[in-house]
Design a protein around this motif. Sequence first.
Motif, PDB file in Angstrom:
ATOM      1  N   LYS A 182      -6.726  27.079  23.898  1.00 28.77           N
ATOM      2  CA  LYS A 182      -6.392  28.257  23.092  1.00 28.77           C
ATOM      3  C   LYS A 182      -6.682  29.553  23.848  1.00 28.77           C
ATOM      4  N   ASP A 183      -7.809  29.617  24.575  1.00 24.02           N
ATOM      5  CA  ASP A 183      -8.203  30.841  25.278  1.00 24.02           C
ATOM      6  C   ASP A 183      -7.550  31.016  26.641  1.00 24.02           C
ATOM      7  N   SER A 184      -6.881  29.977  27.122  1.00 25.88           N
ATOM      8  CA  SER A 184      -6.314  30.029  28.476  1.00 25.88           C
ATOM      9  C   SER A 184      -5.037  30.876  28.507  1.00 25.88           C
ATOM     10  N   ASP A 185      -4.864  31.615  29.617  1.00 30.12           N
ATOM     11  CA  ASP A 185      -3.631  32.401  29.805  1.00 30.12           C
ATOM     12  C   ASP A 185      -2.700  31.746  30.819  1.00 30.12           C
ATOM     13  N   LYS A 186      -2.963  30.469  31.108  1.00 27.42           N
ATOM     14  CA  LYS A 186      -2.167  29.741  32.100  1.00 27.42           C
ATOM     15  C   LYS A 186      -1.011  28.963  31.463  1.00 27.42           C
ATOM     16  N   PHE A 187      -0.945  28.999  30.136  1.00 33.18           N
ATOM     17  CA  PHE A 187       0.069  28.205  29.439  1.00 33.18           C
ATOM     18  C   PHE A 187       0.895  29.113  28.534  1.00 33.18           C
ATOM     19  N   THR A 188       2.175  28.749  28.438  1.00 32.61           N
ATOM     20  CA  THR A 188       3.021  29.458  27.478  1.00 32.61           C
ATOM     21  C   THR A 188       2.703  28.932  26.075  1.00 32.61           C
ATOM     22  N   ASP A 189       3.175  29.671  25.085  1.00 32.51           N
ATOM     23  CA  ASP A 189       2.936  29.231  23.701  1.00 32.51           C
ATOM     24  C   ASP A 189       3.607  27.900  23.429  1.00 32.51           C
ATOM     25  N   SER A 190       4.779  27.722  23.989  1.00 33.34           N
ATOM     26  CA  SER A 190       5.487  26.455  23.744  1.00 33.34           C
ATOM     27  C   SER A 190       4.763  25.293  24.415  1.00 33.34           C
ATOM     28  N   GLU A 191       4.165  25.557  25.589  1.00 31.89           N
ATOM     29  CA  GLU A 191       3.402  24.503  26.261  1.00 31.89           C
ATOM     30  C   GLU A 191       2.147  24.147  25.440  1.00 31.89           C
ATOM     31  N   LYS A 192       1.496  25.166  24.916  1.00 29.41           N
ATOM     32  CA  LYS A 192       0.320  24.900  24.085  1.00 29.41           C
ATOM     33  C   LYS A 192       0.692  24.092  22.852  1.00 29.41           C
ATOM     34  N   ASP A 193       1.841  24.459  22.244  1.00 27.74           N
ATOM     35  CA  ASP A 193       2.275  23.730  21.052  1.00 27.74           C
ATOM     36  C   ASP A 193       2.587  22.280  21.395  1.00 27.74           C
ATOM     37  N   GLU A 194       3.156  22.083  22.558  1.00 27.25           N
ATOM     38  CA  GLU A 194       3.516  20.723  22.980  1.00 27.25           C
ATOM     39  C   GLU A 194       2.256  19.876  23.198  1.00 27.25           C
ATOM     40  N   VAL A 195       1.252  20.494  23.825  1.00 26.25           N
ATOM     41  CA  VAL A 195      -0.003  19.776  24.068  1.00 26.25           C
ATOM     42  C   VAL A 195      -0.706  19.451  22.752  1.00 26.25           C
ATOM     43  N   LEU A 223      -0.368  12.887  27.374  1.00 28.88           N
ATOM     44  CA  LEU A 223      -0.522  14.180  28.043  1.00 28.88           C
ATOM     45  C   LEU A 223      -0.079  14.113  29.495  1.00 28.88           C
ATOM     46  N   GLN A 224      -0.318  12.959  30.149  1.00 32.68           N
ATOM     47  CA  GLN A 224       0.051  12.802  31.561  1.00 32.68           C
ATOM     48  C   GLN A 224       1.558  12.888  31.765  1.00 32.68           C
ATOM     49  N   SER A 225       2.306  12.631  30.693  1.00 33.56           N
ATOM     50  CA  SER A 225       3.776  12.654  30.818  1.00 33.56           C
ATOM     51  C   SER A 225       4.350  14.045  30.608  1.00 33.56           C
ATOM     52  N   LEU A 226       3.507  15.018  30.227  1.00 29.92           N
ATOM     53  CA  LEU A 226       3.993  16.365  29.978  1.00 29.92           C
ATOM     54  C   LEU A 226       4.160  17.134  31.287  1.00 29.92           C
ATOM     55  N   ALA A 227       5.102  18.058  31.262  1.00 27.74           N
ATOM     56  CA  ALA A 227       5.340  18.881  32.450  1.00 27.74           C
ATOM     57  C   ALA A 227       4.154  19.775  32.772  1.00 27.74           C
ATOM     58  N   SER A 228       3.373  20.113  31.768  1.00 27.77           N
ATOM     59  CA  SER A 228       2.238  21.021  31.950  1.00 27.77           C
ATOM     60  C   SER A 228       0.940  20.274  32.274  1.00 27.77           C
ATOM     61  N   TYR A 229       1.054  18.953  32.513  1.00 21.00           N
ATOM     62  CA  TYR A 229      -0.175  18.180  32.712  1.00 21.00           C
ATOM     63  C   TYR A 229      -0.972  18.656  33.933  1.00 21.00           C
ATOM     64  N   LYS A 230      -0.258  19.010  35.033  1.00 21.10           N
ATOM     65  CA  LYS A 230      -0.977  19.435  36.229  1.00 21.10           C
ATOM     66  C   LYS A 230      -1.845  20.673  35.933  1.00 21.10           C
ATOM     67  N   LYS A 231      -1.286  21.565  35.114  1.00 23.22           N
ATOM     68  CA  LYS A 231      -2.074  22.754  34.743  1.00 23.22           C
ATOM     69  C   LYS A 231      -3.254  22.361  33.854  1.00 23.22           C
TER      70      LYS A 231
END
Length: 607
Positions: free
Chosen positions: A290-303, A320-328
């Motif tokens: 929630k506090d991170s600025d490294k993710f878009t809102d849509s990425e946060k919603d997806e997680v 989670l490992q299958s998500l595009a944002s997993y590396k972040k």
Amino acid sequence: MTIMNKYTSALSTVLAAGTLFFTNCSNVDVNKMAEEQGMTINPSPLELHGDSVVFDIETKLPPKLLKKGYTYDVVVQYNPNDAEPIEVGVVSFNGDDYADAPEATPALSEHMAFAYEDKFQRGQLEYLGRATKVKNEKVKESNDGAFAAMPNGQGQGVITTVKNVQPTFIANYADHGYNNAEEYIPTNVDFFFMQGSSVLRSSEKRGAEGKELTNYVSAANPTKTVTITGSHSPEGSTEANTKLANKRPEAVEAYYSSLMKKYKVAEDEAPQFVTKPVVENWTAFKAILKDSDKFTDSEKDEVLSVVNGSGDFVSKQLKLQSLASYKKLFRYVYPPLRNAKSEILQIKDKLTDAEIQSRAASISEGQMGLDSLTTPELLYAANLSSDLDAKVKIYEAAVRKDDSAIAHNNLGATFFAQAKEAKDADAAMALVEKAIPHFETAAKSESLPEAYANLAGAKLLKGDVAGAQADIEKAAASSNPQVAATVNAVKGYVAIEEGDYDGAIQYLSSAGDDSGVLYNKGLAYLLQASKSGASDYSQASSAFAESINAKDSEWAHYGAAIVAARQSKADDAIKEIKASGDLKTKAAQDLEFFSLWDNADFQAATK
């Protein structure tokens, strides 16, 4: 009290004067009729309740006296010794009501009352007979229109026992604000670990958190507990993560122990260690995301849709490992989760009670500066003292220190406490007057409910009932039990004055165990029984006894004497009168003891 029996000589004068008028028959036996009629006053003597004197009058006429077409009124007045008579009421008989029953005994009961003034205490109920012929309104009055005293001494004077209610003042102290319990200062130190490791790295020990812990331990701060919570990032098996969550706190505890050894912290000064693993919990994960600025809102919603969705912890990690944002996630969210967080509770350094009291005494005597204690410490010291004079000096020092509302109120409350122990009324009132300005200052500056409660007590003592009621309403919302007791004590006092004895008993039963409160409760029970015509005074007696046990009270002895007199226990009444101090002279004139006025022992006791 003993109710007077029915009398058989009432209305003699009235009937003798009016018989021929009613009957026009010279063969009527007027004397016989006079003997058969009667008038009863209840109670007698009269009694004051609230602001009125209320009584019942029962009037009976002999049979065959009333004739159709005529009315007969008994006009009742109260004739005070020191004031003009006041008309109270009329008992009206209508001859038409008895025309069909000539052998009946006409009888009526009326409830009468008159407003009381102090000048009415001594006096006499009187009556006047008035016969009227309805057809021509011709009127004839008994005794040539002069009122006559009630027969057999009925209705002589007014018992004013309700005026024996005593204003109660209770010393209400505001909270000093000092916590004398052990207090703790928290220190938080967080260490972080590599993925899959429970080894506390040297870089962590040399870092800012490690230095903070080293400085803390080396200072030999007295410490209550060290609570270490271990956590892990989501990847890995449940077994592996559980092991990491347990081992990481153990590593920090071991390091802490090594520092204690290094800086020679005594074994008996070692804190209690508490280690707690947090396993497979998403709370910290979601907070970091929630506090991170490294993710878009849509990425946060997806997680979050994965984390909050169905499945166990391991299956969610695989999703989670299958998500595009997993590396972040793995780079920015997972590392902070590999931690062991410590909360260290340092025992706050505080003066002992004895040290506080010693400093307060020195401050009050001018031997130490006002800054030698904090204001809460100074107020606490006064609270600890059982010596009222010492309390006054400490509270006066607290007033000089910062002029606080609490200091003013508590100083005034101590004057109140001294007033309750004063040997005479003048000394007590002088202390009350001394307290009032401090209560007023406290009320103005912070609207302290304790100050308003104290002001209410002071105003009651000065006879300002309306002012006391206004102040007590301002204190009514307080959570302080002593203030609540004062509120009920004042309301109970007012209820007695108003003649609401049931309400008074309810209030005073929740007003604490102050001797004055218990006396007023006993008085309320006594008056309740009297007003209702009951003869059970056991609750009044118990309350008076409790008042005497709380603090030997002249008024409670006087109340007990009244109970005994009402129960025709002359010896007990005289015994209590002897114990009532200066009030014994009051008893000599009190109509409550009318039946004892001719008793030689009573006369001796009341001199």
